[in-house]
Design an enzyme around this catalytic site. Structure first.
Site, PDB file in Angstrom:
ATOM      1  N   CYS A 177       0.873  -1.258  -0.180  1.00 23.78           N
ATOM      2  CA  CYS A 177       0.115  -0.123   0.116  1.00 23.78           C
ATOM      3  C   CYS A 177       0.703   1.380   0.010  1.00 23.78           C
ATOM      4  O   CYS A 177       0.648   2.206  -0.713  1.00 23.78           O
ATOM      5  CB  CYS A 177      -1.091  -0.050   1.102  1.00 23.78           C
ATOM      6  SG  CYS A 177      -0.243   0.096   2.943  1.00 23.78           S
ATOM      7  N   HIS A 230      -2.440   1.179   6.990  1.00 22.91           N
ATOM      8  CA  HIS A 230      -2.844   1.209   5.540  1.00 22.91           C
ATOM      9  C   HIS A 230      -2.890   2.630   5.047  1.00 22.91           C
ATOM     10  O   HIS A 230      -3.342   3.490   5.816  1.00 22.91           O
ATOM     11  CB  HIS A 230      -4.029   0.360   5.399  1.00 22.91           C
ATOM     12  CG  HIS A 230      -4.620   0.078   3.845  1.00 22.91           C
ATOM     13  ND1 HIS A 230      -3.874  -0.647   3.151  1.00 22.91           N
ATOM     14  CD2 HIS A 230      -5.590   0.351   3.082  1.00 22.91           C
ATOM     15  CE1 HIS A 230      -4.353  -0.715   1.907  1.00 22.91           C
ATOM     16  NE2 HIS A 230      -5.584  -0.303   1.839  1.00 22.91           N
ATOM     17  N   HIS A 242      -5.970   1.785  -3.995  1.00 17.45           N
ATOM     18  CA  HIS A 242      -5.095   1.291  -2.995  1.00 17.45           C
ATOM     19  C   HIS A 242      -4.747  -0.225  -3.322  1.00 17.45           C
ATOM     20  O   HIS A 242      -5.435  -0.820  -4.491  1.00 17.45           O
ATOM     21  CB  HIS A 242      -5.813   1.302  -1.558  1.00 17.45           C
ATOM     22  CG  HIS A 242      -7.117   0.384  -1.398  1.00 17.45           C
ATOM     23  ND1 HIS A 242      -7.115  -0.442  -0.127  1.00 17.45           N
ATOM     24  CD2 HIS A 242      -7.863   0.203  -2.034  1.00 17.45           C
ATOM     25  CE1 HIS A 242      -8.128  -1.208  -0.530  1.00 17.45           C
ATOM     26  NE2 HIS A 242      -9.055  -0.460  -1.538  1.00 17.45           N
TER      27      HIS A 242
END
Length: 282
Positions: A177, A230, A242
């Site tokens: 990510c 994240h 993402h």
């Protein structure tokens, strides 16, 4: 080459060092059984801090350190210059100007190459960091494009949809990510820290209310602000792009902030969300 300390530790100070493979995995310890912490990419200049048997402890330009197998690193007495970069998610280098002999290397998007001849209408002749020569089709590479705007980044990001999630990944062969977001912001000339827990602390950004988030802003998720896990890029219309292994979809994808997984609900895996907006490029 100057040796300091024990015989198992050699510090190299005379040469420049470059990655000569499409990528090399950086590990916590000098062993293939050790966890991956990040990756160093083709033609990236690295610093060798220590050597142990067949392994080198390297540091990247962003300050990230890890152990790599020596075969992926080459030494040079001069700077590896580049004039072109790969423009496809997978770009092939050939030993000859003929695809029927198979690839010499397959490089990820954005790999820098030293072009030494461009006269052929189909091929660039290139030299790699180890001084081996090869050829790349002109449809797979070109001069580095101009920096994009934050609005343009929204469209650029979607060319990577479907690329696999890879822990520690920084290339179009697979991203994690924070590596994905780092690559995207690099298209604007902004070098972000490597990890999401560091990216949320970047002083060039400010916190903004979620109801004011704009396309190109960053959205962070975690157990709390102190436990960020994240990050994604907001696209607008309640959507963000993402890459994650959550929801059994381990690839780059578009999700909605209203989806339960990403809603910040107290019972969701990530009960904390925060939006951050770039306010300074310095």
């Amino acid at each position: 080459m100057v040796a300091l300390g024990s015989t198992s530790q050699t510090y190299l100070v005379a040469n420049l060092h470059y990655v000569n493979e499409p990528l090399v995995n950086m590990r916590e310890h000098p062993s293939h059984a050790s966890k991956i912490v990040s990756q160093a990419l083709f033609a990236e200049e690295v610093t060798i801090c220590e050597k142990k048997n067949a392994w080198s402890l390297i540091k990247t330009s962003e300050g990230y350190s890890g152990w790599v197998f020596n075969d992926g690193i080459v030494s040079r007495q001069d700077v590896y210059s580049h004039q072109i970069m790969t423009s496809r998610l997978n770009a092939t280098i050939y030993k000859e100007k003929d695809i029927e002999y198979g690839p010499m290397k397959i490089l990820p998007y954005g790999s820098k190459l030293n072009r030494i001849d461009m006269e052929d209408p189909r091929w660039y002749k290139v030299v790699l960091p180890d001084n081996c020569e090869g050829y790349i089709q002109k449809g797979d590479a070109g001069i580095e494009p101009p920096l994009v705007s934050q609005a343009e980044l929204v469209y650029f990001s979607q060319k990577f949809l479907g690329i696999p999630y890879i822990w520690g990944g920084r290339s179009s062969f697979g991203y994690d990510c924070s590596g994905f977001v780092q690559m995207l912001y690099n298209q604007m000339g902004i070098l972000l820290p490597r990890d999401s827990k560091e990216q949320i602390q970047d002083p060039r950004f400010k916190d903004i209310p979620l109801n004011t988030i704009e396309a190109g802003d960053l959205i962070f998720f975690g157990k709390s602000r102190e436990k960020i896990m994240h990050v994604g890029l907001f696209l607008g219309n309640n959507q963000f792009i993402h890459t994650s292994i959550r929801e059994n979809m381990p690839w780059v994808r578009i999700s909605r902030l209203s989806d339960f997984e990403w809603s910040g609900h107290v019972d969701a895996y990530y009960p904390f969300r925060a939006a951050r907006q770039l306010v300074s490029t310095r």
